[in-house]
Design a protein around this motif. Structure first.
Motif, PDB file in Angstrom:
ATOM      1  N   ARG A 100       0.821  -1.217   0.000  1.00  0.00           N
ATOM      2  CA  ARG A 100       0.000   0.000   0.000  1.00  0.00           C
ATOM      3  C   ARG A 100       0.851   1.261   0.000  1.00  0.00           C
ATOM      4  NH1 ARG A 100      -4.325   1.732   4.749  1.00  0.00           N
ATOM      5  NH2 ARG A 100      -5.056   3.653   3.743  1.00  0.00           N
ATOM      6  N   TRP A 101       1.898   1.289   0.852  1.00  0.00           N
ATOM      7  CA  TRP A 101       2.607   2.552   1.097  1.00  0.00           C
ATOM      8  C   TRP A 101       3.897   2.734   0.302  1.00  0.00           C
ATOM      9  CZ3 TRP A 101      -0.063   6.250   2.919  1.00  0.00           C
ATOM     10  CH2 TRP A 101      -1.097   6.010   3.835  1.00  0.00           C
ATOM     11  N   VAL A 102       4.580   1.649  -0.053  1.00  0.00           N
ATOM     12  CA  VAL A 102       5.836   1.815  -0.801  1.00  0.00           C
ATOM     13  C   VAL A 102       5.590   2.477  -2.162  1.00  0.00           C
ATOM     14  CG1 VAL A 102       7.766   0.602  -1.922  1.00  0.00           C
ATOM     15  CG2 VAL A 102       7.092  -0.005   0.396  1.00  0.00           C
ATOM     16  N   ILE A 142       7.340   5.888  -3.441  1.00  0.00           N
ATOM     17  CA  ILE A 142       8.041   5.963  -4.732  1.00  0.00           C
ATOM     18  C   ILE A 142       7.445   7.075  -5.593  1.00  0.00           C
ATOM     19  CG2 ILE A 142       8.432   4.730  -6.907  1.00  0.00           C
ATOM     20  CD1 ILE A 142       8.721   2.162  -5.266  1.00  0.00           C
ATOM     21  N   GLY A 143       6.125   7.229  -5.565  1.00  0.00           N
ATOM     22  CA  GLY A 143       5.481   8.321  -6.297  1.00  0.00           C
ATOM     23  C   GLY A 143       5.925   9.681  -5.782  1.00  0.00           C
ATOM     24  N   ILE A 144       6.014   9.821  -4.451  1.00  0.00           N
ATOM     25  CA  ILE A 144       6.502  11.081  -3.865  1.00  0.00           C
ATOM     26  C   ILE A 144       7.934  11.338  -4.315  1.00  0.00           C
ATOM     27  CG2 ILE A 144       7.127  12.244  -1.708  1.00  0.00           C
ATOM     28  CD1 ILE A 144       4.767  10.758  -0.397  1.00  0.00           C
ATOM     29  N   MET A 145       8.758  10.279  -4.307  1.00  0.00           N
ATOM     30  CA  MET A 145      10.149  10.431  -4.745  1.00  0.00           C
ATOM     31  C   MET A 145      10.224  10.855  -6.214  1.00  0.00           C
ATOM     32  SD  MET A 145      13.151   7.589  -5.223  1.00  0.00           S
ATOM     33  CE  MET A 145      12.558   7.187  -6.876  1.00  0.00           C
ATOM     34  N   ALA A 146       9.446  10.188  -7.069  1.00  0.00           N
ATOM     35  CA  ALA A 146       9.462  10.521  -8.502  1.00  0.00           C
ATOM     36  C   ALA A 146       9.017  11.959  -8.724  1.00  0.00           C
ATOM     37  CB  ALA A 146       8.553   9.553  -9.270  1.00  0.00           C
TER      38      ALA A 146
END
Length: 490
Positions: free
Chosen positions: A233-235, A239-243
């Motif tokens: 759910r959270w990884v 990853i989206g926040i990082m991208a």
């Protein structure tokens, strides 16, 4: 009875053994000199190449000397500054040291050549007014003194094991030479004050953001009963926040040559890329997590690839953003020699950018491992999740600082984020020890808790002292070098 044959080669064998021992000793002594020898050869080659490019133009000797100093500066940036990008990934064992050196060299060079700024203020962030210097000759000596002083200071900081800011080093050099060349009135003290403020703003902001992400990961993933389900759910969200953060970061800081974007446009780009990253990561994480045990070790595997990607993107952005700062004085010298005047902005010739890009890569490979190890494993222990928080903090802090109009240093942000992660772990471990101790009726004594330190304080003091000293030290060196150069040329 015949006497046994005498070993007629006995003396020769002894001599050969002596020669063998001598060769071993020579190799042992010479090994530390290999890297400086290669670095010296690179500097000489750059000087020769600059001489060929300049031909018999007037002032070619000045450009040759400046190019050699610029190459020396680039080597020191690679040795010192790039450790902040690769150190966390190496410390977390997501990358080997060799792999980190290769990735950093490729992406630093690509960032410098593809997206490096083609225009730079000749005196670095408006610290010195170009018209304050009497003539182009004195301006050339001031820029050369600033470049050499910054390079010497970075070299010393690397030898001492202190990651410092390249930008602050060159700014200090410009200030020192500028004061001697044109007086105190020529320096923009307001701009210098904002740089001093970044000594506090950068590490604190980076540390707080990194600690906040680590707290989130602990709460939502590490302490979850079903860790694999929580990770699915959270990884992808992380990853989206990082991208998104890196897309906005690169749009703001790394793509100046290709296209200029405002902060709002960068955030829109980041939002779109972030959503795409989340959508792509969902099936990838689900597939990667199949068959993993419900334990913390399994979670670390899911963060390894995002961490490697973030390290590569940080290197690309660093190459795009900081190379121009490093070779800006060299570009100013070339412009002043060729055109005979001093202007507020000059274009950076391609060959100057190549010197900066290759110099950073060579310096990183030759001298970078020392600080990569320090940043990655000697301040606090990092794993993939903690290192991911550090990399993510670096990108987000730059965006927040741009929004607030605050000057920040990528070096200070990354190191501050590492300290932030370490101090949060200390606080969290102490809190859990106290709570668990009380629950079991066995409170942990304060002296025992005080020994459970997870951050090496000696490195914190060394790094903080180096940050504070950087501008005055490079300024003093630059002033001295300017006086010597001016005296020699009379």
């Amino acid at each position: 009875m015949a006497t046994p044959p005498v070993n007629q080669w006995k003396t020769l064998d002894k001599d050969l053994r002596r020669i063998g021992h001598l060769e071993e000793a020579t190799q042992f002594v010479a090994r530390p000199l290999v890297a400086p020898g290669i670095a010296l050869a690179f500097i000489v080659l750059v000087g020769v190449a600059a001489g060929i490019l300049m031909g018999s133009q007037p002032g070619n000797l000045i450009v040759i000397a400046a190019a050699a100093i610029g190459a020396y500066m680039a080597l020191n940036i690679g040795a010192n500054d790039v450790a902040n990008n690769m150190g966390p990934a190496v410390g977390a064992n997501a990358l080997t040291l060799g792999g980190a050196l290769i990735i950093a060299a490729v992406f630093e060079t690509a960032g410098a050549l593809v997206a490096g700024g083609d225009v730079v203020k000749t005196v670095s962030t408006g610290i010195l007014a170009p018209d304050a210097v009497a003539d182009s000759t004195h301006f050339i000596w001031a820029m050369m003194a600033a470049l050499l002083a910054a390079a010497l200071w970075l070299n010393l900081a690397t030898a001492l094991g202190a990651p410092v800011s390249t930008t602050h080093s060159i700014v200090g050099g410009v200030v020192g030479a500028g004061i001697v060349a044109a007086g105190f009135g020529a320096v923009n003290w307001g701009a210098l004050g904002t740089i001093a403020a970044s000594w506090v703003i950068s590490p604190v902001l980076g540390g707080v953001i990194a600690a906040a992400f680590l707290a989130f990961i602990k709460a939502k993933l590490i302490y979850a009963e079903d860790k694999i389900s929580a990770a699915r759910r959270w990884v992808p969200v992380l990853i989206g926040i990082m991208a998104g953060a890196f897309a906005a970061y690169l749009a703001l800081k790394g793509l100046k040559r290709i296209v200029h974007v405002s902060l709002g446009e960068a955030l829109l780009i980041g939002g779109a890329v972030g959503l795409a990253g989340w959508a792509i990561a969902m099936p990838m994480v689900r597939k990667q997590s199949e068959g993993l045990e419900n334990r913390k070790k399994s979670l670390k595997k899911l963060f390894s690839l995002p961490l490697v990607v973030s390290a590569a993107l940080l290197s690309f952005a660093h190459g795009a953003n900081d190379v121009a700062n490093a070779v800006g004085p060299l570009a100013a010298i070339v412009h002043a020699v060729e055109d005979g005047d001093v202007t507020a902005q000059v274009g950076i010739p391609l060959w100057v950018m190549v010197v900066g890009a290759l110099g950073i890569s060579v310096g990183l490979i030759l001298f970078g491992p020392k600080l990569i190890r320090l940043v990655g494993s000697e301040i606090t222990k990092l794993n993939q999740m903690r290192a991911f928080c550090v990399a993510l903090s670096a990108a987000i802090t730059v965006i927040i600082a741009s929004w607030l109009g605050l000057p920040v240093s990528s070096t200070h942000i990354a190191v501050g984020a590492i300290f932030g992660v370490g101090f949060y772990r200390e606080w969290h471990a102490e809190r859990r020890a106290r709570l668990l101790g009380l629950q079991k009726g066995k409170p942990v004594p304060p002296e025992e808790r005080s020994r459970r330190l997870l951050v090496r304080r000696s490195h914190m003091l060394t790094v903080a002292a180096a940050w504070v000293i950087t501008v005055p030290a490079s300024a003093a060196l630059s002033a001295l070098i300017y006086v010597v150069l001016n005296g020699l040329t009379g």
